[in-house]
Write a protein that holds these residues in place. Structure first.
Motif, PDB file in Angstrom:
ATOM      1  N   TYR A   1      58.350  70.017  54.536  1.00  0.00           N
ATOM      2  CA  TYR A   1      58.508  69.973  55.989  1.00  0.00           C
ATOM      3  C   TYR A   1      57.656  71.062  56.649  1.00  0.00           C
ATOM      4  N   ILE A   2      56.908  70.671  57.704  1.00  0.00           N
ATOM      5  CA  ILE A   2      56.060  71.598  58.460  1.00  0.00           C
ATOM      6  C   ILE A   2      56.621  71.687  59.879  1.00  0.00           C
ATOM      7  N   ARG A   3      57.014  72.887  60.292  1.00  0.00           N
ATOM      8  CA  ARG A   3      57.593  73.061  61.622  1.00  0.00           C
ATOM      9  C   ARG A   3      56.559  72.794  62.716  1.00  0.00           C
ATOM     10  N   LYS A   4      55.414  73.450  62.616  1.00  0.00           N
ATOM     11  CA  LYS A   4      54.347  73.286  63.596  1.00  0.00           C
ATOM     12  C   LYS A   4      53.006  73.290  62.868  1.00  0.00           C
ATOM     13  N   LEU A   5      52.103  72.452  63.334  1.00  0.00           N
ATOM     14  CA  LEU A   5      50.763  72.377  62.751  1.00  0.00           C
ATOM     15  C   LEU A   5      49.743  72.474  63.871  1.00  0.00           C
ATOM     16  N   PHE A   6      48.791  73.389  63.728  1.00  0.00           N
ATOM     17  CA  PHE A   6      47.737  73.582  64.714  1.00  0.00           C
ATOM     18  C   PHE A   6      46.401  73.247  64.064  1.00  0.00           C
ATOM     19  N   LEU A   7      45.614  72.449  64.758  1.00  0.00           N
ATOM     20  CA  LEU A   7      44.329  71.996  64.212  1.00  0.00           C
ATOM     21  C   LEU A   7      43.233  72.176  65.256  1.00  0.00           C
ATOM     22  N   LYS A   8      42.153  72.818  64.844  1.00  0.00           N
ATOM     23  CA  LYS A   8      40.974  72.985  65.693  1.00  0.00           C
ATOM     24  C   LYS A   8      39.819  72.238  65.036  1.00  0.00           C
TER      25      LYS A   8
ATOM     26  N   ASP B   1      34.457  71.282  59.206  1.00  0.00           N
ATOM     27  CA  ASP B   1      34.278  71.413  60.654  1.00  0.00           C
ATOM     28  C   ASP B   1      35.633  71.528  61.347  1.00  0.00           C
ATOM     29  N   TYR B   2      36.588  72.135  60.675  1.00  0.00           N
ATOM     30  CA  TYR B   2      37.918  72.278  61.264  1.00  0.00           C
ATOM     31  C   TYR B   2      38.553  73.579  60.796  1.00  0.00           C
ATOM     32  N   TYR B   3      39.605  73.968  61.540  1.00  0.00           N
ATOM     33  CA  TYR B   3      40.451  75.090  61.140  1.00  0.00           C
ATOM     34  C   TYR B   3      41.894  74.642  61.296  1.00  0.00           C
ATOM     35  N   ILE B   4      42.715  74.899  60.283  1.00  0.00           N
ATOM     36  CA  ILE B   4      44.106  74.453  60.311  1.00  0.00           C
ATOM     37  C   ILE B   4      45.033  75.648  60.077  1.00  0.00           C
ATOM     38  N   HIS B   5      46.136  75.648  60.821  1.00  0.00           N
ATOM     39  CA  HIS B   5      47.156  76.677  60.675  1.00  0.00           C
ATOM     40  C   HIS B   5      48.509  76.004  60.874  1.00  0.00           C
ATOM     41  N   TYR B   6      49.516  76.423  60.090  1.00  0.00           N
ATOM     42  CA  TYR B   6      50.816  75.777  60.226  1.00  0.00           C
ATOM     43  C   TYR B   6      51.943  76.734  59.874  1.00  0.00           C
ATOM     44  N   GLN B   7      53.130  76.382  60.408  1.00  0.00           N
ATOM     45  CA  GLN B   7      54.358  77.111  60.122  1.00  0.00           C
ATOM     46  C   GLN B   7      55.190  76.305  59.131  1.00  0.00           C
ATOM     47  N   LYS B   8      55.493  76.894  57.993  1.00  0.00           N
ATOM     48  CA  LYS B   8      56.206  76.197  56.939  1.00  0.00           C
ATOM     49  C   LYS B   8      57.682  76.002  57.289  1.00  0.00           C
ATOM     50  N   GLY B   9      58.211  74.860  56.824  1.00  0.00           N
ATOM     51  CA  GLY B   9      59.640  74.645  56.946  1.00  0.00           C
ATOM     52  C   GLY B   9      60.392  75.232  55.773  1.00  0.00           C
ATOM     53  N   SER B  10      59.727  75.418  54.652  1.00  0.00           N
ATOM     54  CA  SER B  10      60.286  76.072  53.466  1.00  0.00           C
ATOM     55  C   SER B  10      59.156  76.802  52.753  1.00  0.00           C
ATOM     56  N   TRP B  11      59.516  77.670  51.802  1.00  0.00           N
ATOM     57  CA  TRP B  11      58.511  78.542  51.199  1.00  0.00           C
ATOM     58  C   TRP B  11      57.429  77.775  50.451  1.00  0.00           C
ATOM     59  N   ASP B  12      57.750  76.579  49.921  1.00  0.00           N
ATOM     60  CA  ASP B  12      56.770  75.833  49.134  1.00  0.00           C
ATOM     61  C   ASP B  12      56.092  74.708  49.916  1.00  0.00           C
ATOM     62  N   SER B  13      56.303  74.646  51.213  1.00  0.00           N
ATOM     63  CA  SER B  13      55.638  73.631  52.035  1.00  0.00           C
ATOM     64  C   SER B  13      54.148  73.944  52.152  1.00  0.00           C
ATOM     65  N   LYS B  14      53.324  72.905  52.211  1.00  0.00           N
ATOM     66  CA  LYS B  14      51.900  73.086  52.429  1.00  0.00           C
ATOM     67  C   LYS B  14      51.312  71.814  53.021  1.00  0.00           C
ATOM     68  N   VAL B  15      50.076  71.899  53.463  1.00  0.00           N
ATOM     69  CA  VAL B  15      49.397  70.755  54.077  1.00  0.00           C
ATOM     70  C   VAL B  15      48.062  70.539  53.376  1.00  0.00           C
ATOM     71  N   ASN B  16      47.800  69.308  52.984  1.00  0.00           N
ATOM     72  CA  ASN B  16      46.497  68.911  52.461  1.00  0.00           C
ATOM     73  C   ASN B  16      45.763  68.127  53.543  1.00  0.00           C
ATOM     74  N   ILE B  17      44.483  68.399  53.696  1.00  0.00           N
ATOM     75  CA  ILE B  17      43.692  67.699  54.712  1.00  0.00           C
ATOM     76  C   ILE B  17      42.389  67.226  54.087  1.00  0.00           C
TER      77      ILE B  17
END
Length: 311
Positions: free
Chosen positions: A48-55, A285-301
């Motif tokens: 689970y990802i609380r917030k995801l920011f993408l540029k 050509d992007y930058y990604i930042h996110y707030q984890k919902g749990s310690w092992d959460s992550k995002v693949n892009i």
């Protein structure tokens, strides 16, 4: 010596000598190609990802280079901001727990036109941004300075062409040496690199001879295929910024009686006119930042792109 600039619908041939360039036709359609271009980002969270920011870097209109006629987003961005020759779309997503796709579709007219300029434009080119050493473009290092002195010719046009030929002959195109950018100095020492190293060395040598030059990042298209690429632009006093691509198999220059002909395909989409953007890595050509919902959460892009170059 008469100077001309020749174009077909795809291949642009520019004839340059010390006194400048002239267009051989007034038909504006000969200078442009229309392209459909898409950027695709597949975003897959693990957990689970609380917030995801993408540029995301997106193309923008540049005089005498390209006109972005339209840009459509599968998800509307919070904003699109053009600053310092970088154009970014900003997105944020709340409560992300399943995969989704972001797509950006662009319709772009690509130009390959060189016009004579007046002397009032000289000051804008001869600035520290276009003449100074910077990260990856080490025009102030002794090896680059010494080599540039040996390549210097009687005028800027001849120095540019001599440098262009040197870089194409000196470097071997090789992409498997590692993921990191090495810059001009190490490319010179190693003798190989990809388009970034070809461009870095070319620009560094020109700046060492006080010729304005800059690195351009974007994409090249061959009808239905697209690839990331880096090339250069060089400022010539009578013609302004002239695009040159020193990487093997792209630009081609011939010389007959001190008249230089540059042949380049009208296939370049510009994303950035800066060499270094600290927020963006070499291969994206992007930058990604996110707030984890749990310690092992992550995002693949996964980033991809496609295009169609209209005939």
């Amino acid at each position: 010596m008469k100077l001309t600039q020749y174009y077909t619908l795809i291949v642009c041939v520019i004839t340059i000598s010390c006194s400048g360039v002239q267009n051989s036709t007034t038909d504006e359609s000969k200078y442009q190609k229309n392209a459909s271009f898409s950027l695709i980002y597949k975003i897959k969270p693990e957990g689970y990802i609380r917030k995801l920011f993408l540029k995301v870097k997106v193309p923008y209109s540049i005089k005498d280079r390209q006109w972005v006629k339209s840009m459509a987003f599968s998800t509307q961005p919070d904003s699109v901001v053009l600053k310092n020759d970088l154009n970014y779309a900003y997105f944020h997503f709340d409560s992300v727990d399943e995969a989704f796709k972001l797509k950006i579709d662009c319709e772009i007219t690509i130009y390959q036109q060189i016009k004579e300029i007046d002397t009032s434009q000289l000051a804008a080119a001869y600035t520290p941004e276009n003449l100074s050493a910077e990260k990856y473009i080490e025009s102030d290092c002794p090896e680059i300075q010494d080599l540039a002195a040996g390549l210097k010719q009687a005028n800027n046009v001849e120095t540019v062409m001599k440098t262009y030929s040197y870089v194409k002959e000196k470097l071997t195109y090789y992409t498997d040496y590692g993921p990191d950018t090495v810059g001009a100095r190490r490319a010179l020492k190693k003798g190989y690199g990809d388009c970034s190293e070809y461009c870095d060395l070319f620009v560094a040598l020109l700046r060492a001879n006080h010729i304005p030059a800059k690195s351009i990042h974007g994409y090249t298209m061959e009808m239905t295929t697209t690839g990331k690429h880096t090339w250069a632009e060089v400022f010539l006093p009578k013609n302004g910024w002239v695009m040159m691509d020193p990487t093997t198999s792209h630009g081609h220059v011939t010389n007959e009686d001190n008249t230089y002909t540059i042949a380049q395909r009208n296939k370049y989409i510009i994303m950035s006119q800066q060499r270094h953007d600290p927020a963006i890595s070499k291969n994206s050509d992007y930058y990604i930042h996110y707030q984890k919902g749990s310690w092992d959460s992550k995002v693949n892009i996964h980033e991809s792109y496609n295009s169609y170059l209209h005939s």
